[in-house]
Motif scaffolding. Structure first.
Motif, mmCIF file in Angstrom:
data_model
loop_
_atom_site.group_PDB
_atom_site.id
_atom_site.type_symbol
_atom_site.label_atom_id
_atom_site.label_comp_id
_atom_site.label_asym_id
_atom_site.label_seq_id
_atom_site.Cartn_x
_atom_site.Cartn_y
_atom_site.Cartn_z
ATOM 1 N N LEU A 1 -40.052 2.832 0.413
ATOM 2 C CA LEU A 1 -40.166 1.969 -0.761
ATOM 3 C C LEU A 1 -41.207 0.868 -0.565
ATOM 4 O O LEU A 1 -41.593 0.208 -1.535
ATOM 5 N N PHE A 2 -41.652 0.663 0.668
ATOM 6 C CA PHE A 2 -42.579 -0.427 0.979
ATOM 7 C C PHE A 2 -43.891 0.089 1.567
ATOM 8 O O PHE A 2 -44.615 -0.649 2.224
ATOM 9 N N ASP A 3 -44.202 1.340 1.293
ATOM 10 C CA ASP A 3 -45.374 1.985 1.867
ATOM 11 C C ASP A 3 -46.606 1.690 1.011
ATOM 12 O O ASP A 3 -47.067 2.537 0.233
ATOM 13 N N TYR A 4 -47.123 0.480 1.166
ATOM 14 C CA TYR A 4 -48.290 0.031 0.420
ATOM 15 C C TYR A 4 -49.325 -0.533 1.395
ATOM 16 O O TYR A 4 -48.997 -0.848 2.542
ATOM 17 N N ASP A 5 -50.538 -0.693 0.911
ATOM 18 C CA ASP A 5 -51.580 -1.336 1.705
ATOM 19 C C ASP A 5 -51.101 -2.733 2.107
ATOM 20 O O ASP A 5 -50.658 -3.507 1.252
ATOM 21 N N PRO A 6 -51.151 -3.063 3.407
ATOM 22 C CA PRO A 6 -50.671 -4.383 3.850
ATOM 23 C C PRO A 6 -51.331 -5.552 3.129
ATOM 24 O O PRO A 6 -50.722 -6.629 2.999
ATOM 25 N N SER A 7 -52.548 -5.353 2.659
ATOM 26 C CA SER A 7 -53.250 -6.453 1.986
ATOM 27 C C SER A 7 -52.568 -6.877 0.690
ATOM 28 O O SER A 7 -52.810 -7.973 0.180
ATOM 29 N N LEU A 8 -51.683 -6.031 0.163
ATOM 30 C CA LEU A 8 -50.985 -6.363 -1.084
ATOM 31 C C LEU A 8 -49.833 -7.339 -0.853
ATOM 32 O O LEU A 8 -49.316 -7.916 -1.810
ATOM 33 N N GLY A 9 -49.421 -7.492 0.408
ATOM 34 C CA GLY A 9 -48.373 -8.461 0.727
ATOM 35 C C GLY A 9 -46.999 -8.093 0.209
ATOM 36 O O GLY A 9 -46.184 -8.971 -0.084
ATOM 37 N N ILE A 10 -46.701 -6.801 0.132
ATOM 38 C CA ILE A 10 -45.386 -6.354 -0.349
ATOM 39 C C ILE A 10 -44.451 -6.273 0.848
ATOM 40 O O ILE A 10 -44.508 -5.332 1.640
ATOM 41 N N VAL A 11 -43.595 -7.285 1.005
ATOM 42 C CA VAL A 11 -42.778 -7.427 2.213
ATOM 43 C C VAL A 11 -41.285 -7.541 1.929
ATOM 44 O O VAL A 11 -40.484 -7.583 2.864
ATOM 45 N N ASP A 12 -40.890 -7.601 0.660
ATOM 46 C CA ASP A 12 -39.475 -7.777 0.310
ATOM 47 C C ASP A 12 -39.288 -7.327 -1.133
ATOM 48 O O ASP A 12 -40.231 -6.892 -1.807
ATOM 49 N N GLU A 13 -38.050 -7.434 -1.626
ATOM 50 C CA GLU A 13 -37.779 -6.968 -2.990
ATOM 51 C C GLU A 13 -38.483 -7.825 -4.030
ATOM 52 O O GLU A 13 -38.891 -7.330 -5.086
ATOM 53 N N TYR A 14 -38.658 -9.104 -3.740
ATOM 54 C CA TYR A 14 -39.341 -10.009 -4.675
ATOM 55 C C TYR A 14 -40.792 -9.555 -4.879
ATOM 56 O O TYR A 14 -41.254 -9.389 -6.011
ATOM 57 N N THR A 15 -41.504 -9.353 -3.785
ATOM 58 C CA THR A 15 -42.914 -8.971 -3.912
ATOM 59 C C THR A 15 -43.060 -7.539 -4.410
ATOM 60 O O THR A 15 -44.022 -7.223 -5.116
ATOM 61 N N LEU A 16 -42.117 -6.661 -4.069
ATOM 62 C CA LEU A 16 -42.150 -5.292 -4.577
ATOM 63 C C LEU A 16 -42.013 -5.272 -6.096
ATOM 64 O O LEU A 16 -42.809 -4.626 -6.796
ATOM 65 N N CYS A 17 -41.009 -5.982 -6.605
ATOM 66 C CA CYS A 17 -40.792 -6.004 -8.053
ATOM 67 C C CYS A 17 -41.928 -6.722 -8.780
ATOM 68 O O CYS A 17 -42.311 -6.333 -9.890
ATOM 69 N N TRP B 1 -35.099 -14.589 4.813
ATOM 70 C CA TRP B 1 -35.403 -13.270 5.372
ATOM 71 C C TRP B 1 -35.446 -12.233 4.261
ATOM 72 O O TRP B 1 -34.879 -12.428 3.187
ATOM 73 N N ASN B 2 -36.089 -11.105 4.540
ATOM 74 C CA ASN B 2 -36.333 -10.140 3.460
ATOM 75 C C ASN B 2 -35.053 -9.592 2.847
ATOM 76 O O ASN B 2 -35.027 -9.262 1.660
ATOM 77 N N HIS B 3 -33.966 -9.511 3.620
ATOM 78 C CA HIS B 3 -32.750 -8.952 3.030
ATOM 79 C C HIS B 3 -32.060 -9.909 2.065
ATOM 80 O O HIS B 3 -31.097 -9.517 1.392
ATOM 81 N N SER B 4 -32.541 -11.142 1.976
ATOM 82 C CA SER B 4 -32.031 -12.062 0.948
ATOM 83 C C SER B 4 -32.835 -11.946 -0.338
ATOM 84 O O SER B 4 -32.608 -12.700 -1.280
ATOM 85 N N GLY B 5 -33.767 -11.016 -0.360
ATOM 86 C CA GLY B 5 -34.580 -10.796 -1.538
ATOM 87 C C GLY B 5 -35.985 -11.329 -1.406
ATOM 88 O O GLY B 5 -36.943 -10.688 -1.818
ATOM 89 N N ARG B 6 -36.101 -12.530 -0.821
ATOM 90 C CA ARG B 6 -37.413 -13.159 -0.741
ATOM 91 C C ARG B 6 -37.614 -13.795 0.630
ATOM 92 O O ARG B 6 -36.832 -14.659 1.054
ATOM 93 N N SER B 7 -38.644 -13.373 1.320
ATOM 94 C CA SER B 7 -38.971 -13.932 2.628
ATOM 95 C C SER B 7 -39.656 -15.280 2.467
ATOM 96 O O SER B 7 -40.292 -15.557 1.450
ATOM 97 N N GLY B 8 -39.539 -16.108 3.496
ATOM 98 C CA GLY B 8 -40.283 -17.365 3.509
ATOM 99 C C GLY B 8 -39.445 -18.552 3.883
ATOM 100 O O GLY B 8 -39.300 -18.872 5.061
ATOM 101 N N PHE B 9 -38.839 -19.198 2.908
ATOM 102 C CA PHE B 9 -38.107 -20.423 3.199
ATOM 103 C C PHE B 9 -36.777 -20.430 2.458
ATOM 104 O O PHE B 9 -36.564 -19.688 1.494
#
Length: 446
Positions: A58-74, A164-172
């Motif tokens: 589900l996250f197999d995208y070019d790393p430059s797109l920054g798709i790292v969690d459900e927030y960025t995927l959606c 963390w990514n399993h909370s939906g959105r990585s970062g803070f």
């Protein structure tokens, strides 16, 4: 609608006469004491709360797109395509056959992680609203059909409780703390008000055994503020008539931190600890036999101490653990973050495997199951049985997780298929009271 949540798709009658296995009561019979008859169970991780390491496809995208969690995927997919992609995932990742297989493996419960966007979303949220709710309800009915009790786990709350990514959105973290932290904490209570009204219905009395308030809050949240929020959440859930046991996370602080806290609830409140040896470099470097003995000595004694209110909180369960002895699984530490084992995690350069040199490669750890040696399988089985034995000194355990796409040391299903998990969870060949098995010539960098 119940609690402003839809009941569409649910039958008006239900059957609670099934039992998961001969060692446990049918759903419509009292369980009795979890101290005497512990939980043996699995998580259904990566289904309704995405994790890249569980479903890398589900996250197999070019790393430059920054798709790292459900927030960025959606955000990247947009509302229509995200809804189509995620509904296909919900409909296919796990099926009724998985519940049949879980019961056949001698397991008694399932912990079902789900995210707040099953219920609601807020301005600026890209998440797919409500679709997973229908699949969550169907999952509970599959569990009922096969006699499995359910532990509901709110795995992601507004603002992210741990960054963390399993909370939906990585970062803070923006929950309790952060600019919107108080507002998001209140939103979470509102969500629990809805959920607890819904799951207090008579149809759920026998099957929803545990109700989790929030998964793994971050350590930067002050414990006093987290405890105050927890008290408020407990009151809401209880006042709405939920009759099962409420669970709260030890919040990555260690069980001793909760001695004397949140008292007065008896067996209606249980602390949930997650036990891993691979995210702490001080434990990761242990040789295979030492990992097993550490579980049997330290983890078991911690559980036993926590079970006693004179030395710990009281009722204690292990809500997550795995057979993984390295952190090498693809994207386990987040997309692009590397592994402590190999010395390339977040800018680190020193490997944390026992040999501490160039032999510490993830190539061996990430081999397909068909390449596992007999010695490695013996270790994995012993490591699993040690943890089962240790955690049953409390209320029992939930393995993380039932199924992955390509991380077999995190998959109970893969362990059963590969012969490194006991075929029946309550019939095991070894426990912590036995002598250490021999792992032959198994290399320590494996």
């Amino acid at each position: 609608m119940v609690g402003n949540l839809p009941i569409v798709g649910l039958n008006s009658t239900w059957d609670d006469s099934k039992q998961a296995n001969p060692n446990v009561p049918a759903l419509n019979k009292p369980w009795g004491s979890y101290r005497n008859n512990p939980i043996r169970a699995v998580n259904l991780g990566g289904w309704f709360s995405l994790e890249p390491f569980i479903t890398p496809s589900l996250f197999d995208y070019d790393p430059s797109l920054g798709i790292v969690d459900e927030y960025t995927l959606c955000s990247y997919l947009g509302p229509k395509k995200a809804a189509a992609v995620l509904e296909k995932h919900y409909a296919t990742f796990l099926t009724e056959q998985d519940f049949i297989d879980i019961a056949a493996a001698g397991l008694s419960h399932v912990r079902i992680p789900f995210s707040y966007w099953s219920v609601t979303t807020y301005s600026g949220d890209p998440y797919v609203l409500g679709v997973s709710w229908h699949y969550l309800l169907r999952a509970i009915e599959w569990a009922r059909k096969h006699g499995l009790r359910v532990n509901l786990d709110l795995h992601a709350v507004p603002g992210s409780q741990n960054g963390w990514n399993h909370s939906g959105r990585s970062g803070f973290i923006n929950w309790i703390i952060g600019n919107d932290g108080p507002a998001n904490a209140k939103r979470s209570l509102d969500i629990h008000n809805q959920l607890s009204i819904f799951f207090a219905q008579k149809r759920y009395r026998n099957i929803i055994a545990f109700y989790g308030l929030v998964n793994e809050p971050g350590t930067t949240i002050p414990q006093s503020e987290l405890a105050a929020w927890t008290v408020s959440a407990i009151k809401i859930v209880s006042d709405n008539g939920f009759a099962g046991t409420i669970t709260f996370s030890e919040a990555l602080r260690g069980l001793p931190a909760w001695q004397g806290e949140l008292q007065g609830y008896g067996n209606s409140l249980v602390i949930d600890v997650h036990e891993y040896v691979i995210f702490d470099p001080n434990l990761l470097v242990f040789e295979h036999s030492k990992k097993v003995s550490f579980v049997c000595s330290i983890f078991e004694s911690q559980i036993q101490a926590s079970m006693n209110t004179a030395t710990g909180f009281g009722p204690t369960m292990v809500g997550e653990w795995s057979q993984a002895d390295t952190d090498c699984a693809q994207w386990l530490n987040g997309i692009g973050n590397g592994a402590r084992w190999a010395g390339n995690f977040s800018g680190k350069t020193t490997p944390s495997c026992p040999t501490g040199n160039s032999q510490c490669s993830c190539a061996l750890s990430n081999q397909p199951v068909t390449s596992f040696s007999s010695e490695f399988k013996t270790f994995l089985l012993s490591f699993a049985e040690a943890q089962m034995s240790a955690y049953e000194s409390g209320w029992g355990w939930f393995y993380w997780t039932w199924k992955t796409e390509s991380a077999p040391l995190w998959s109970y299903q893969a362990g059963l298929q590969g012969g490194f998990m006991p075929p029946v969870a309550y019939e095991r060949s070894w426990s912590c009271s036995g002598s250490m098995p021999s792992f032959g010539s198994l290399p320590e960098f494996y």
